[in-house]
Scaffold this motif. Structure first.
Motif, PDB file in Angstrom:
ATOM      1  N   ASP A 121      92.840  96.347  89.940  1.00 25.10           N
ATOM      2  CA  ASP A 121      93.507  95.754  91.105  1.00 25.10           C
ATOM      3  C   ASP A 121      93.405  96.645  92.334  1.00 25.10           C
ATOM      4  N   THR A 122      93.297  97.946  92.137  1.00 25.97           N
ATOM      5  CA  THR A 122      93.249  98.881  93.252  1.00 25.97           C
ATOM      6  C   THR A 122      91.866  98.977  93.882  1.00 25.97           C
ATOM      7  N   VAL A 123      90.848  99.225  93.069  1.00 24.47           N
ATOM      8  CA  VAL A 123      89.501  99.441  93.615  1.00 24.47           C
ATOM      9  C   VAL A 123      88.577  98.254  93.399  1.00 24.47           C
ATOM     10  N   GLY A 124      89.021  97.249  92.663  1.00 29.88           N
ATOM     11  CA  GLY A 124      88.220  96.051  92.444  1.00 29.88           C
ATOM     12  C   GLY A 124      87.422  96.096  91.154  1.00 29.88           C
ATOM     13  N   PHE A 125      86.961  94.912  90.754  1.00 25.07           N
ATOM     14  CA  PHE A 125      86.226  94.775  89.504  1.00 25.07           C
ATOM     15  C   PHE A 125      84.935  95.575  89.470  1.00 25.07           C
TER      16      PHE A 125
END
Length: 180
Positions: A121-125
């Motif tokens: 959720d923080t840096v993306g998939f």
């Protein structure tokens, strides 16, 4: 003429013994499958219908089939185990069954998955999955520090693009969100 009641046939060695709880240990898998099946069905049937259905097959169809299938498989497996069926021991040609568990590898793989779950959720998939794929490759013995992160990044970005753009399943993009 003698009847079989008066003259019982002796069973081959090992078949006439009483079975212990260890012989029924596969029933644990049956209980697990049954519990997961009941959970899937319960969750599906109590799901709110705040969505619009497109076509004849609704969003509850597949979970109901999966939940019912899990319950049927658990019951069939339990019947087989209670009738004396046993799972065949693994006979892989490259598996040493006497070797102890490699806890270092297990912990490193678990760490890679937990880092992915913590960062997605923080840096993306794409970034979190790159870290997970690279960490998994390292944990499983690959030590190429140039090729492994590149392959991990390509697989992660392509997977994100396929899900996000082609399938319409939004995954957190992180910094890539505005790029596409």
């Amino acid at each position: 003429m003698t009847s079989t009641v008066d003259n019982p046939v002796e069973e081959p060695s090992g078949l006439g013994k009483t079975r212990s709880w260890r012989d029924y240990s596969e029933l644990g898998i049956c209980l697990l499958l049954l519990a997961v099946g009941v959970l899937v069905l319960t969750d599906t049937l109590t799901m709110s219908a705040d969505f619009t259905q497109r076509g004849p097959v609704g969003p509850k169809t597949v979970p109901i089939i999966v939940g019912a299938g899990l319950i049927v498989v658990s019951l069939l497996l339990a019947r087989d185990v209670l009738r004396g069926g046993r799972g065949e021991a693994e006979a892989g040609e490259d598996v040493d069954l006497s070797a102890p568990t490699d806890w270092r590898t297990v912990l490193m793989l678990s760490g890679a998955f937990l880092v992915n779950a913590a960062l997605i959720d923080t840096v993306g998939f794409p970034i979190s999955s790159t870290i997970m794929f690279w960490g998994s490759a390292y944990a499983l013995g690959s030590r190429n520090h140039v090729r492994d992160p590149l392959i991990a990044a390509v697989v992660s970005v392509v997977t994100w693009l396929v899900f996000n753009e082609l399938l319409g399943v939004p995954l957190p993009g992180g910094p890539l969100m505005g790029a596409f």
